[in-house]
Design a protein around this motif. Structure first.
Motif, short mmCIF file in Angstrom:
data_model
loop_
_atom_site.label_atom_id
_atom_site.label_comp_id
_atom_site.label_asym_id
_atom_site.label_seq_id
_atom_site.Cartn_x
_atom_site.Cartn_y
_atom_site.Cartn_z
N ALA A 106 5.92 40.72 49.95
CA ALA A 106 5.70 39.28 49.93
C ALA A 106 6.06 38.67 48.59
O ALA A 106 6.62 37.58 48.51
N VAL A 107 5.72 39.40 47.49
CA VAL A 107 5.96 38.89 46.14
C VAL A 107 6.53 40.01 45.28
O VAL A 107 6.00 41.13 45.28
N ALA A 108 7.59 39.71 44.55
CA ALA A 108 8.17 40.66 43.59
C ALA A 108 7.91 40.13 42.18
O ALA A 108 8.22 38.98 41.87
N ILE A 109 7.32 40.98 41.33
CA ILE A 109 7.11 40.66 39.91
C ILE A 109 8.15 41.46 39.13
O ILE A 109 8.12 42.70 39.15
N LEU A 110 9.06 40.79 38.47
CA LEU A 110 10.22 41.43 37.87
C LEU A 110 10.25 41.31 36.36
O LEU A 110 10.04 40.22 35.81
N ASP A 111 10.54 42.43 35.71
CA ASP A 111 10.97 42.39 34.31
C ASP A 111 12.46 42.07 34.32
O ASP A 111 13.15 42.30 35.33
N VAL A 133 8.10 38.41 34.76
CA VAL A 133 7.18 38.70 33.66
C VAL A 133 8.01 39.44 32.63
O VAL A 133 8.38 40.61 32.82
N THR A 134 8.32 38.81 31.53
CA THR A 134 9.33 39.32 30.61
C THR A 134 8.99 38.96 29.17
O THR A 134 8.25 38.01 28.92
N ALA A 135 9.58 39.70 28.24
CA ALA A 135 9.41 39.40 26.82
C ALA A 135 10.37 38.32 26.35
O ALA A 135 10.22 37.80 25.24
N ARG A 136 11.33 37.97 27.16
CA ARG A 136 12.32 36.97 26.77
C ARG A 136 11.70 35.58 26.87
O ARG A 136 11.43 35.09 27.98
N SER A 137 11.50 34.96 25.74
CA SER A 137 10.71 33.72 25.70
C SER A 137 11.53 32.47 25.36
O SER A 137 10.97 31.38 25.32
N GLN A 138 12.83 32.62 25.15
CA GLN A 138 13.64 31.46 24.81
C GLN A 138 13.75 30.50 25.99
O GLN A 138 13.76 30.91 27.15
N ASP A 157 16.53 31.26 28.44
CA ASP A 157 16.23 32.40 29.31
C ASP A 157 15.34 31.96 30.48
O ASP A 157 15.56 32.35 31.63
N ARG A 158 14.34 31.15 30.15
CA ARG A 158 13.40 30.69 31.17
C ARG A 158 14.10 29.82 32.20
O ARG A 158 13.92 29.99 33.41
N LEU A 159 14.94 28.89 31.75
CA LEU A 159 15.66 28.03 32.67
C LEU A 159 16.61 28.84 33.55
O LEU A 159 16.74 28.57 34.75
N GLN A 160 17.26 29.84 32.95
CA GLN A 160 18.17 30.66 33.75
C GLN A 160 17.42 31.41 34.84
O GLN A 160 17.87 31.48 35.99
N GLY A 161 16.26 31.97 34.48
CA GLY A 161 15.46 32.69 35.47
C GLY A 161 15.04 31.81 36.62
O GLY A 161 15.12 32.20 37.80
N LEU A 162 14.62 30.59 36.31
CA LEU A 162 14.20 29.66 37.36
C LEU A 162 15.39 29.20 38.20
O LEU A 162 15.29 29.06 39.42
N GLU A 163 16.51 28.98 37.55
CA GLU A 163 17.68 28.52 38.28
C GLU A 163 18.27 29.62 39.17
O GLU A 163 18.96 29.32 40.15
N GLU A 164 18.00 30.88 38.86
CA GLU A 164 18.45 31.97 39.72
C GLU A 164 17.62 32.05 40.99
O GLU A 164 17.97 32.76 41.92
N ALA A 192 13.85 32.12 40.88
CA ALA A 192 12.47 32.57 40.69
C ALA A 192 11.50 31.40 40.88
O ALA A 192 11.83 30.25 40.64
N ASP A 193 10.30 31.74 41.32
CA ASP A 193 9.27 30.73 41.52
C ASP A 193 8.46 30.48 40.26
O ASP A 193 7.84 29.42 40.11
N ALA A 194 8.45 31.44 39.35
CA ALA A 194 7.71 31.28 38.09
C ALA A 194 8.31 32.21 37.05
O ALA A 194 8.92 33.24 37.37
N TYR A 195 8.11 31.84 35.79
CA TYR A 195 8.63 32.63 34.67
C TYR A 195 7.51 32.73 33.64
O TYR A 195 7.18 31.75 32.98
#
Length: 244
Positions: free
Chosen positions: A53-58, A85-90, A93-100, A102-105
């Motif tokens: 149902a939910v994937a938590i990804l590094d 859930v990642t160490a990349r905090s820029q 990076d966050r915008l890219q993850g959401l635009e790919e 993802a529901d949350a970063y």
């Protein structure tokens, strides 16, 4: 907070064993069913025969990065919840993850309360129980039909565009309100943004890319109108379009 938690079958894809095991333990204490994987390959083998149902990804994984996994998941499952859930905090990076898709970063070290609230917010959206207006079936505006069961949009000429979960939630709200405009904040909440993480620029990017995607797949321009100082609407006049 535990009594308000809704339960999921969760997959954690994380190559750091201590973090992976600790996060799995914490989530299991809330009643979630949790499976853990150290690589994309392990996760894909599990996914071939099991429902997640939910994937938590590094993002930084040994064989395939989390962004690529996210793209793959969105191609094959429009409804799955995806949380980075990642160490990349820029910010980029966050915008890219959401635009790919993802529901949350969330940035490590993850705040457990924030993660649980994110999971609850996903369940509210899946159940149609969130504060945002929802529809309980397919809807049609200006001969553009939104199909909830297949997460797709059918153009007046019959061609179909597959939607990510964020795009589906955005289009659902636009269909519900049509022809009245939705504010950027309302659209953000419909896509799962928390009020304190609202980013108007992200809404603009999502709508711009969605317009381009729909035009590419259908050969038609969807009548999403921008209203200065108000937000966006899906016009009930198929001839109307105002790109700003």
């Amino acid at each position: 907070m535990q009594e308000h938690t809704r339960l999921f079958n969760i997959a954690i894809v994380e190559d750091e064993p201590v973090l992976r095991d600790e996060l799995a333990f914490q989530l299991s204490q809330f009643g979630h069913t949790v499976e853990t994987f150290a690589s994309a390959g392990q996760f894909y083998r599990h996914l071939a025969v099991n429902r997640v149902a939910v994937a938590i990804l590094d993002i930084g994984l040994p064989d395939e990065d989390g962004l690529s996994i996210c793209r793959h998941l969105r191609t094959h499952d429009k409804q799955m919840g995806i949380i980075f859930v990642t160490a990349r905090s820029q910010r980029q990076d966050r915008l890219q993850g959401l635009e790919e898709g993802a529901d949350a970063y969330l940035v490590k070290p993850v705040d457990l309360d924030e993660l649980i609230l994110t999971l609850n917010r996903l369940r509210d959206r899946f159940d149609g129980a969130s504060g945002a207006p929802t529809t309980h079936g397919d809807s049609t505006v200006a001969n553009w039909q939104l199909k909830l069961d297949t997460a797709s949009l059918i153009a007046p000429n019959g061609s179909r565009t597959a939607l990510t979960l964020n795009e589906l939630q955005l289009m659902r709200l636009l269909h519900t309100r049509a022809p009245q405009p939705c504010t950027p904040m309302e659209l953000g909440l419909a896509m799962g943004m928390l009020p304190d993480e609202f980013d108007k620029h992200r809404i603009e990017v999502v709508i711009s890319r969605l317009r381009t995607k729909i035009t590419r797949t259908t050969g038609m321009n969807i009548p999403i109108r921008a209203h200065r100082g108000q937000g966006y609407s899906l016009s009930d006049d198929s001839r109307a379009e105002d790109r700003t």
